[in-house]
Design an enzyme around this catalytic site. Structure first.
Site, PDB file in Angstrom:
ATOM      1  N   ASP A 138       7.043  -6.126  -2.841  1.00 43.07           N
ATOM      2  CA  ASP A 138       5.759  -6.791  -2.568  1.00 43.07           C
ATOM      3  C   ASP A 138       5.522  -7.850  -3.639  1.00 43.07           C
ATOM      4  O   ASP A 138       5.780  -7.624  -4.818  1.00 43.07           O
ATOM      5  CB  ASP A 138       4.607  -5.782  -2.555  1.00 43.07           C
ATOM      6  CG  ASP A 138       3.382  -6.356  -1.851  1.00 43.07           C
ATOM      7  OD1 ASP A 138       3.026  -5.851  -0.770  1.00 43.07           O
ATOM      8  OD2 ASP A 138       2.798  -7.338  -2.373  1.00 43.07           O
ATOM      9  N   ASP A 159       8.780 -12.085  -4.838  1.00 42.96           N
ATOM     10  CA  ASP A 159       8.681 -12.692  -3.512  1.00 42.96           C
ATOM     11  C   ASP A 159       9.790 -12.152  -2.591  1.00 42.96           C
ATOM     12  O   ASP A 159      10.983 -12.263  -2.911  1.00 42.96           O
ATOM     13  CB  ASP A 159       8.800 -14.218  -3.665  1.00 42.96           C
ATOM     14  CG  ASP A 159       8.534 -14.945  -2.360  1.00 42.96           C
ATOM     15  OD1 ASP A 159       8.461 -14.290  -1.300  1.00 42.96           O
ATOM     16  OD2 ASP A 159       8.398 -16.182  -2.403  1.00 42.96           O
ATOM     17  N   GLY A 160       9.375 -11.623  -1.457  1.00 45.18           N
ATOM     18  CA  GLY A 160      10.338 -11.037  -0.523  1.00 45.18           C
ATOM     19  C   GLY A 160      11.279 -12.064   0.090  1.00 45.18           C
ATOM     20  O   GLY A 160      12.391 -11.712   0.507  1.00 45.18           O
ATOM     21  N   ASP A 167       6.565  -5.621   6.423  1.00 50.76           N
ATOM     22  CA  ASP A 167       5.195  -5.092   6.525  1.00 50.76           C
ATOM     23  C   ASP A 167       4.302  -6.034   5.724  1.00 50.76           C
ATOM     24  O   ASP A 167       3.865  -5.723   4.627  1.00 50.76           O
ATOM     25  CB  ASP A 167       5.198  -3.670   5.937  1.00 50.76           C
ATOM     26  CG  ASP A 167       3.819  -3.031   5.946  1.00 50.76           C
ATOM     27  OD1 ASP A 167       2.863  -3.669   6.437  1.00 50.76           O
ATOM     28  OD2 ASP A 167       3.702  -1.900   5.444  1.00 50.76           O
ATOM     29  N   SER A 168       4.089  -7.205   6.290  1.00 51.40           N
ATOM     30  CA  SER A 168       3.439  -8.265   5.520  1.00 51.40           C
ATOM     31  C   SER A 168       2.037  -8.538   6.027  1.00 51.40           C
ATOM     32  O   SER A 168       1.625  -8.046   7.074  1.00 51.40           O
ATOM     33  CB  SER A 168       4.261  -9.547   5.641  1.00 51.40           C
ATOM     34  OG  SER A 168       4.090 -10.095   6.935  1.00 51.40           O
ATOM     35  N   PRO A 203       1.161 -16.490   1.144  1.00 49.86           N
ATOM     36  CA  PRO A 203       2.494 -16.083   0.680  1.00 49.86           C
ATOM     37  C   PRO A 203       3.383 -15.511   1.781  1.00 49.86           C
ATOM     38  O   PRO A 203       4.609 -15.468   1.639  1.00 49.86           O
ATOM     39  CB  PRO A 203       2.197 -15.011  -0.385  1.00 49.86           C
ATOM     40  CG  PRO A 203       0.790 -14.581  -0.179  1.00 49.86           C
ATOM     41  CD  PRO A 203       0.085 -15.733   0.482  1.00 49.86           C
ATOM     42  N   ASP A 261      -0.604 -11.601   7.381  1.00 47.87           N
ATOM     43  CA  ASP A 261      -0.406 -12.535   8.495  1.00 47.87           C
ATOM     44  C   ASP A 261       0.363 -13.782   8.039  1.00 47.87           C
ATOM     45  O   ASP A 261       0.456 -14.045   6.845  1.00 47.87           O
ATOM     46  CB  ASP A 261      -1.775 -12.940   9.056  1.00 47.87           C
ATOM     47  CG  ASP A 261      -2.571 -11.713   9.433  1.00 47.87           C
ATOM     48  OD1 ASP A 261      -1.977 -10.791  10.001  1.00 47.87           O
ATOM     49  OD2 ASP A 261      -3.776 -11.672   9.130  1.00 47.87           O
ATOM     50  N   ASP A 299       0.825  -1.220   0.000  1.00 53.60           N
ATOM     51  CA  ASP A 299       0.000   0.000   0.000  1.00 53.60           C
ATOM     52  C   ASP A 299       0.855   1.265   0.000  1.00 53.60           C
ATOM     53  O   ASP A 299       0.344   2.367  -0.177  1.00 53.60           O
ATOM     54  CB  ASP A 299      -0.965  -0.001   1.197  1.00 53.60           C
ATOM     55  CG  ASP A 299      -0.223  -0.175   2.507  1.00 53.60           C
ATOM     56  OD1 ASP A 299       0.508   0.751   2.905  1.00 53.60           O
ATOM     57  OD2 ASP A 299      -0.363  -1.240   3.145  1.00 53.60           O
TER      58      ASP A 299
HETATM   59  N1  SAM Z   1      -0.504  -3.507   7.537  1.00 46.36           N
HETATM   60  C1  SAM Z   1      -0.942  -4.684   6.990  1.00 46.36           C
HETATM   61  C2  SAM Z   1      -1.448  -5.705   7.959  1.00 46.36           C
HETATM   62  O1  SAM Z   1      -0.775  -6.070   8.917  1.00 46.36           O
HETATM   63  O2  SAM Z   1      -2.551  -6.128   7.726  1.00 46.36           O
HETATM   64  C3  SAM Z   1      -0.058  -5.239   5.946  1.00 46.36           C
HETATM   65  C4  SAM Z   1      -0.322  -4.459   4.722  1.00 46.36           C
HETATM   66  S1  SAM Z   1       0.563  -4.800   3.267  1.00 46.36           S
HETATM   67  C5  SAM Z   1      -0.782  -4.545   2.164  1.00 46.36           C
HETATM   68  C6  SAM Z   1       0.854  -6.539   3.255  1.00 46.36           C
HETATM   69  C7  SAM Z   1       1.491  -6.973   1.939  1.00 46.36           C
HETATM   70  O3  SAM Z   1       2.332  -8.123   2.146  1.00 46.36           O
HETATM   71  C8  SAM Z   1       0.498  -7.388   0.839  1.00 46.36           C
HETATM   72  O4  SAM Z   1       0.493  -6.398  -0.153  1.00 46.36           O
HETATM   73  C9  SAM Z   1       1.054  -8.737   0.313  1.00 46.36           C
HETATM   74  O5  SAM Z   1       1.005  -8.832  -1.090  1.00 46.36           O
HETATM   75  C10 SAM Z   1       2.482  -8.696   0.856  1.00 46.36           C
HETATM   76  N2  SAM Z   1       3.141 -10.006   0.962  1.00 46.36           N
HETATM   77  C11 SAM Z   1       2.666 -11.141   1.506  1.00 46.36           C
HETATM   78  N3  SAM Z   1       3.581 -12.132   1.381  1.00 46.36           N
HETATM   79  C12 SAM Z   1       4.664 -11.601   0.739  1.00 46.36           C
HETATM   80  C13 SAM Z   1       5.929 -12.118   0.331  1.00 46.36           C
HETATM   81  N4  SAM Z   1       6.257 -13.397   0.526  1.00 46.36           N
HETATM   82  N5  SAM Z   1       6.797 -11.272  -0.292  1.00 46.36           N
HETATM   83  C14 SAM Z   1       6.475  -9.975  -0.506  1.00 46.36           C
HETATM   84  N6  SAM Z   1       5.274  -9.445  -0.141  1.00 46.36           N
HETATM   85  C15 SAM Z   1       4.395 -10.237   0.476  1.00 46.36           C
END
Ligand code: SAM
Length: 290
Positions: A116, A147-148, A166-167, A173, A169, A96
């Site tokens: 992301d 992929d992070g 900042d992922s 992924p 839960d 975001d």
């Molecule tokens: N503040 C938020 C929360 O705790 O609910 C998190 C917001 S941010 C939108 C979370 C992001 O993590 C998502 O956009 C998702 O695509 C990303 N994400 C999840 N797994 C990931 C990974 N393995 N590598 C990179 N990004 C990832």
């Protein structure tokens, strides 16, 4: 959030039921503006009556216009004012772009890359949360959509100062972002005295997760670990946390004078909030052995 069940379709409300804490959180909505299934997750955008726009991923609240500053500021400023001078920053997740915006408020940051896995989160944020994306064009910013876990594993050793995770839960992924292997990649990529900070869910209901994250961070080699709690109305229990881990230096102090004289606005973070967040309630001290 990770244990959320199907939403109850109450007319005019978005509701996230949180099975584990036996509670649910709801926002009154005007309409659903967008829904899509990406290769990674389902993203919904709502217009609410009182909280601005709301982004939901896989049924879990992510960001609202009204309260996202609490989370984004606490994910970035405590770590950035703890590090002496963080020049190179990596944000894992954070699609975001709100954390990226806060990080780039620090003039010492020379390069910040947001990694992301899902480009659609960012493209929708650009449409529905343009204020969070206002620093995306900063020459110091770089956006990657991969992929992070893989990104961190392949980073050059000792090449960065701060990693902010900042992922979503720890399911789907994001599951692999909460274990010792991932923390070992972060440890390797960080310079001496570098910092890792990760969103660590609710202290009220996820203490077991916080404990296992902290011990995995120590297994990966981190010297000091500290969990900071802060309010977050739209997440289950209304209370959230981030956990910081540091290589080769402690986490008890921070650059108080820098925080006091900061040249940019914040809405939640200040020196007193930082000090207060470093204080742990009794039940957390006991559970985390502090
Ligand atoms: N503040 C938020 C929360 O705790 O609910 C998190 C917001 S941010 C939108 C979370 C992001 O993590 C998502 O956009 C998702 O695509 C990303 N994400 C999840 N797994 C990931 C990974 N393995 N590598 C990179 N990004 C990832």
């Amino acid at each position: 959030m990770s244990e959320s069940e199907q939403q109850t379709p109450v007319q005019g409300w978005f509701t996230e039921q949180h099975e584990r804490s036996g509670s649910s959180f709801g926002l009154r909505i005007k309409e659903r503006l967008h829904v899509e299934q990406t290769p990674f997750q389902t993203i919904e955008i709502y217009d609410t009556t009182d909280w601005g726009k709301l982004m939901v991923i896989d049924g879990c609240t992510m960001v609202s216009t009204r309260d996202n500053f609490l989370y984004h500021e606490m994910m970035s400023h405590p770590a950035l004012f703890t590090h002496a001078r963080a020049k190179r920053v990596v944000i894992i997740g954070g699609g975001d772009c709100g954390t990226l915006r806060e990080v780039l408020k620090h003039e010492e940051v020379e390069h910040a890359v947001q990694v992301d896995i899902d480009e659609r989160v960012t493209r929708l944020a650009e449409i529905y949360f343009p204020e969070l994306c206002e620093s995306n064009g900063d020459p110091r910013a770089e956006l990657k959509f991969i992929d992070g876990i893989k990104y961190m594993a392949e980073l050059e050793p000792e090449s960065i100062d701060l990693v902010i995770v900042d992922s979503t839960d720890p399911v789907g992924p994001a599951e692999g972002l909460f274990n010792a292997d991932f923390y070992a990649s972060c440890y390797k990529a960080l310079r001496p005295s570098g910092i890792l900070v990760q969103q660590s869910e609710s202290p009220l209901v996820h203490l077991d997760l916080i404990k296992s994250m902290r011990s995995a961070m120590r297994v990966a080699g981190f010297h000091a670990v500290k969990t900071l709690a802060f309010p977050q109305p739209i997440y289950p229990t209304g209370w959230w946390s981030c956990t910081m881990a540091r290589k080769g230096a402690d986490l008890s102090g921070f650059r108080e004078r820098g925080a006091q004289t900061k040249q940019f606005p914040t809405r939640y973070y200040n020196v007193d909030i930082h000090k207060a967040a470093l204080a742990s309630p009794e039940f957390m001290r006991e559970a985390l052995g502090e």
